[in-house]
Design a protein around this motif. Structure first.
Motif, PDB file in Angstrom:
ATOM      1  N   GLN A 210      37.350  -5.756   4.321  1.00 49.89           N
ATOM      2  CA  GLN A 210      36.448  -5.983   5.443  1.00 49.89           C
ATOM      3  C   GLN A 210      36.748  -5.070   6.638  1.00 49.89           C
ATOM      4  OE1 GLN A 210      35.884 -10.229   6.481  1.00 49.89           O
ATOM      5  NE2 GLN A 210      36.917 -10.722   4.570  1.00 49.89           N
ATOM      6  N   SER A 211      37.713  -4.182   6.508  1.00 51.33           N
ATOM      7  CA  SER A 211      38.085  -3.313   7.623  1.00 51.33           C
ATOM      8  C   SER A 211      36.876  -2.541   8.132  1.00 51.33           C
ATOM      9  CB  SER A 211      39.166  -2.323   7.188  1.00 51.33           C
ATOM     10  OG  SER A 211      40.339  -2.995   6.775  1.00 51.33           O
ATOM     11  N   LYS A 212      36.763  -2.432   9.447  1.00 45.75           N
ATOM     12  CA  LYS A 212      35.637  -1.748  10.059  1.00 45.75           C
ATOM     13  C   LYS A 212      35.943  -0.253  10.143  1.00 45.75           C
ATOM     14  CE  LYS A 212      32.330  -2.420  13.817  1.00 45.75           C
ATOM     15  NZ  LYS A 212      32.039  -3.219  15.035  1.00 45.75           N
ATOM     16  N   VAL A 213      35.776   0.435   9.027  1.00 48.06           N
ATOM     17  CA  VAL A 213      36.073   1.859   8.953  1.00 48.06           C
ATOM     18  C   VAL A 213      34.854   2.603   8.413  1.00 48.06           C
ATOM     19  CG1 VAL A 213      38.559   1.540   8.688  1.00 48.06           C
ATOM     20  CG2 VAL A 213      37.102   1.574   6.659  1.00 48.06           C
ATOM     21  N   TYR A 214      34.867   3.935   8.624  1.00 51.38           N
ATOM     22  CA  TYR A 214      33.765   4.789   8.193  1.00 51.38           C
ATOM     23  C   TYR A 214      34.321   5.968   7.391  1.00 51.38           C
ATOM     24  CZ  TYR A 214      31.144   2.297  11.834  1.00 51.38           C
ATOM     25  OH  TYR A 214      30.557   1.320  12.611  1.00 51.38           O
ATOM     26  N   ASP A 215      33.444   6.626   6.660  1.00 49.62           N
ATOM     27  CA  ASP A 215      33.850   7.792   5.890  1.00 49.62           C
ATOM     28  C   ASP A 215      34.258   8.929   6.822  1.00 49.62           C
ATOM     29  OD1 ASP A 215      33.288   6.473   3.520  1.00 49.62           O
ATOM     30  OD2 ASP A 215      31.250   7.280   3.384  1.00 49.62           O
ATOM     31  N   ARG A 216      35.174   9.740   6.345  1.00 52.36           N
ATOM     32  CA  ARG A 216      35.601  10.921   7.081  1.00 52.36           C
ATOM     33  C   ARG A 216      34.393  11.825   7.362  1.00 52.36           C
ATOM     34  NH1 ARG A 216      39.346  15.778   4.704  1.00 52.36           N
ATOM     35  NH2 ARG A 216      40.556  16.234   6.584  1.00 52.36           N
ATOM     36  N   GLY A 217      34.294  12.318   8.584  1.00 57.44           N
ATOM     37  CA  GLY A 217      33.173  13.168   8.963  1.00 57.44           C
ATOM     38  C   GLY A 217      31.990  12.422   9.542  1.00 57.44           C
ATOM     39  N   LEU A 239      31.864   9.579  19.025  1.00 59.39           N
ATOM     40  CA  LEU A 239      33.102   9.745  18.266  1.00 59.39           C
ATOM     41  C   LEU A 239      32.823  10.367  16.914  1.00 59.39           C
ATOM     42  CD1 LEU A 239      34.549   6.201  19.058  1.00 59.39           C
ATOM     43  CD2 LEU A 239      35.538   8.344  19.881  1.00 59.39           C
ATOM     44  N   GLU A 240      33.829  11.048  16.386  1.00 51.97           N
ATOM     45  CA  GLU A 240      33.761  11.613  15.040  1.00 51.97           C
ATOM     46  C   GLU A 240      35.005  11.169  14.272  1.00 51.97           C
ATOM     47  OE1 GLU A 240      33.345  15.980  12.775  1.00 51.97           O
ATOM     48  OE2 GLU A 240      33.024  15.780  14.941  1.00 51.97           O
ATOM     49  N   ILE A 241      34.794  10.631  13.072  1.00 55.82           N
ATOM     50  CA  ILE A 241      35.901  10.112  12.267  1.00 55.82           C
ATOM     51  C   ILE A 241      36.600  11.277  11.569  1.00 55.82           C
ATOM     52  CG2 ILE A 241      36.567   8.443  10.509  1.00 55.82           C
ATOM     53  CD1 ILE A 241      35.077   7.262  12.962  1.00 55.82           C
ATOM     54  N   PRO A 322      28.738  12.273  25.920  1.00 59.91           N
ATOM     55  CA  PRO A 322      27.967  12.652  24.733  1.00 59.91           C
ATOM     56  C   PRO A 322      28.400  14.018  24.201  1.00 59.91           C
ATOM     57  CG  PRO A 322      26.644  12.930  26.711  1.00 59.91           C
ATOM     58  CD  PRO A 322      27.910  12.266  27.145  1.00 59.91           C
ATOM     59  N   ILE A 323      28.596  14.078  22.888  1.00 55.61           N
ATOM     60  CA  ILE A 323      28.994  15.305  22.203  1.00 55.61           C
ATOM     61  C   ILE A 323      27.911  15.669  21.205  1.00 55.61           C
ATOM     62  CG2 ILE A 323      30.721  16.386  20.700  1.00 55.61           C
ATOM     63  CD1 ILE A 323      32.765  14.433  21.810  1.00 55.61           C
ATOM     64  N   THR A 324      27.584  16.946  21.107  1.00 51.11           N
ATOM     65  CA  THR A 324      26.628  17.438  20.124  1.00 51.11           C
ATOM     66  C   THR A 324      27.338  18.433  19.220  1.00 51.11           C
ATOM     67  OG1 THR A 324      24.833  17.216  21.727  1.00 51.11           O
ATOM     68  CG2 THR A 324      24.397  18.526  19.761  1.00 51.11           C
ATOM     69  N   GLY A 325      27.212  18.235  17.904  1.00 49.05           N
ATOM     70  CA  GLY A 325      27.868  19.110  16.947  1.00 49.05           C
ATOM     71  C   GLY A 325      29.184  18.527  16.464  1.00 49.05           C
ATOM     72  N   SER A 326      29.572  18.908  15.251  1.00 50.71           N
ATOM     73  CA  SER A 326      30.834  18.431  14.692  1.00 50.71           C
ATOM     74  C   SER A 326      32.005  19.150  15.341  1.00 50.71           C
ATOM     75  CB  SER A 326      30.867  18.668  13.179  1.00 50.71           C
ATOM     76  OG  SER A 326      32.169  18.417  12.659  1.00 50.71           O
ATOM     77  N   ALA A 327      33.092  18.425  15.525  1.00 50.08           N
ATOM     78  CA  ALA A 327      34.292  19.010  16.111  1.00 50.08           C
ATOM     79  C   ALA A 327      34.880  20.103  15.222  1.00 50.08           C
ATOM     80  CB  ALA A 327      35.338  17.925  16.366  1.00 50.08           C
ATOM     81  N   LYS A 328      34.422  20.190  13.971  1.00 54.04           N
ATOM     82  CA  LYS A 328      34.902  21.251  13.082  1.00 54.04           C
ATOM     83  C   LYS A 328      34.243  22.589  13.403  1.00 54.04           C
ATOM     84  CE  LYS A 328      35.589  20.109   8.758  1.00 54.04           C
ATOM     85  NZ  LYS A 328      35.393  19.620   7.375  1.00 54.04           N
ATOM     86  N   GLY A 329      33.207  22.575  14.213  1.00 56.89           N
ATOM     87  CA  GLY A 329      32.499  23.800  14.582  1.00 56.89           C
ATOM     88  C   GLY A 329      32.282  23.857  16.071  1.00 56.89           C
ATOM     89  N   ASP A 330      31.187  24.483  16.472  1.00 54.23           N
ATOM     90  CA  ASP A 330      30.858  24.585  17.888  1.00 54.23           C
ATOM     91  C   ASP A 330      30.289  23.265  18.389  1.00 54.23           C
ATOM     92  OD1 ASP A 330      31.629  27.257  17.918  1.00 54.23           O
ATOM     93  OD2 ASP A 330      29.609  27.965  17.401  1.00 54.23           O
ATOM     94  N   ILE A 331      30.748  22.846  19.550  1.00 53.85           N
ATOM     95  CA  ILE A 331      30.266  21.591  20.125  1.00 53.85           C
ATOM     96  C   ILE A 331      29.839  21.813  21.571  1.00 53.85           C
ATOM     97  CG2 ILE A 331      31.777  20.189  18.667  1.00 53.85           C
ATOM     98  CD1 ILE A 331      33.535  19.734  21.159  1.00 53.85           C
TER      99      ILE A 331
END
Length: 365
Positions: A210-217, A239-241, A322-331
């Motif tokens: 029941q843990s409140k978790v999400y998939d990576r990304g 937020l980004e997981i 507010p953040i736009t874009g994945s932290a793996k790229g340009d944000i």
């Protein structure tokens, strides 16, 4: 939809946010913060969830109005799917009026899992007798608290986690269904959303964590500086997981203290962030912060051990930017590209749009 039963901040209080240092052994030399962000997320959806109700029985279909009175043997049940839904059944629908409600396998996507079928006509008194008045929203909420919380706990063997990913739901007759004698309440669980609408879930609550978790990304949307439901990372989000930490791999026995969890999770999240983002200085250069929650005693005793590592940007006052874009790229943060802080640790203000770049700052000798 049911009222969310997660704990909420006391009036006038906000979730704690205190600074701590990231582990230096992975070269993350930056001030960071750990925010009990789950409480903020609850605050965003609590009022909405409290006002939303789920009308299921008593709707009209191609056979007319359902008239289901479980207290009368042989009574007409025109909607076979809902009328025969029982403990352990999973239900889904796609139309706003839920006229296409149907039973499905719990192994597939569904919106509601039935924990108990309660016939209120069997209760003494006139409140649920023939010709009685349809209960208002306050009374329906009371009925949910009185009957559904115990029913779900019984269904799960006492292992329901009020801070987990599931909320307790109540299905009850519409006013027309009530008028025709339907007094059936169906208690169950569903995956709650910040907007108050049920979200699809795969698998029975009996089989999973029941843990409140999400998939990576996964990126969690933002509304009034607070996290909401998952969105595409190209949209504005809070937020980004970057990873999920399983505390069960490190802690055994009784629930570990928060400080013990913090020390372990902080280290695991730092390593996970470096792996996810590709380098240890990405968080610093993009002016982001690592966030994570904790597993409290109730969740631990329910068997839940997992929590997420997340990156985001705290707002100036409270909540998130507010953040736009994945932290793996340009944000972009608040609509602007982040400016890496200088190596001497002092922050440099972002140049105004269209202005010339600021001159290099002198370095201390």
């Amino acid at each position: 939809m049911s009222v969310d039963d997660e704990p909420k901040p006391m009036p006038g209080k906000t979730a704690r946010k205190r600074p701590l240092s990231m582990p230096t052994r992975v070269n993350l030399h930056l001030p960071a913060a750990k925010l009990r962000w789950g409480l903020l997320a609850v605050a965003a959806g609590a009022v909405i969830a409290a006002l939303v109700t789920l009308f299921v029985t008593g709707f009209r279909n191609d056979k007319g109005l359902e008239a289901h009175n479980p207290a009368v043997p042989g009574s007409t049940i025109l909607d076979k799917q809902f009328g025969t839904a029982d403990r352990g059944d999973c239900l889904t629908w796609s139309k706003p009026d839920r006229t296409d409600l149907t039973k499905v396998s719990c192994s597939g996507k569904h919106l509601f899992e039935v924990a108990a079928d309660i016939d209120m006509s069997k209760y003494p008194g006139v409140e649920f007798g023939p010709g009685s008045r349809f209960p208002d929203s306050l009374r329906l909420t009371e009925l949910k608290e009185e009957h559904c919380l115990p029913a779900v706990q019984n269904y799960l063997g006492g292992r329901y986690d009020p801070r987990g990913r599931y909320i307790i739901g109540l299905m009850y007759p519409s006013p027309d269904g009530w008028k025709h004698g339907d007094r059936t309440l169906r208690c169950g669980v569903q995956l709650g959303g910040a907007t108050g609408a049920a979200r699809p879930v795969t698998g029975s609550i009996l089989d999973g964590d029941q843990s409140k978790v999400y998939d990576r990304g996964t990126c969690l949307g933002i509304n009034q500086n607070l996290p909401t439901d998952p969105v595409d990372c190209a949209q504005q989000h809070a937020l980004e997981i970057v990873s999920t930490v399983d505390l069960g791999q490190h802690f055994q026995g009784p629930p570990p203290a928060k400080d013990e969890q913090d020390k372990y999770v902080q280290d695991e999240c730092a390593k996970a962030a470096t792996d996810y983002l590709g380098a240890p200085d990405v968080i610093r250069n993009k002016t982001l912060t690592m966030f994570f929650d904790f597993v409290d005693a109730r969740s631990w005793l329910a068997g839940n051990r997992k929590l997420d590592c997340m990156v985001g940007k705290g707002a100036d006052k409270e909540g998130f930017a507010p953040i736009t874009g994945s932290a793996k790229g340009d944000i972009q943060i608040n609509g602007q590209a982040p400016v890496p802080p200088p190596s001497n640790g002092r922050s440099t203000p972002s140049p105004l749009p269209g202005a010339a770049p600021l001159p290099p700052q002198p370095q201390p000798r």
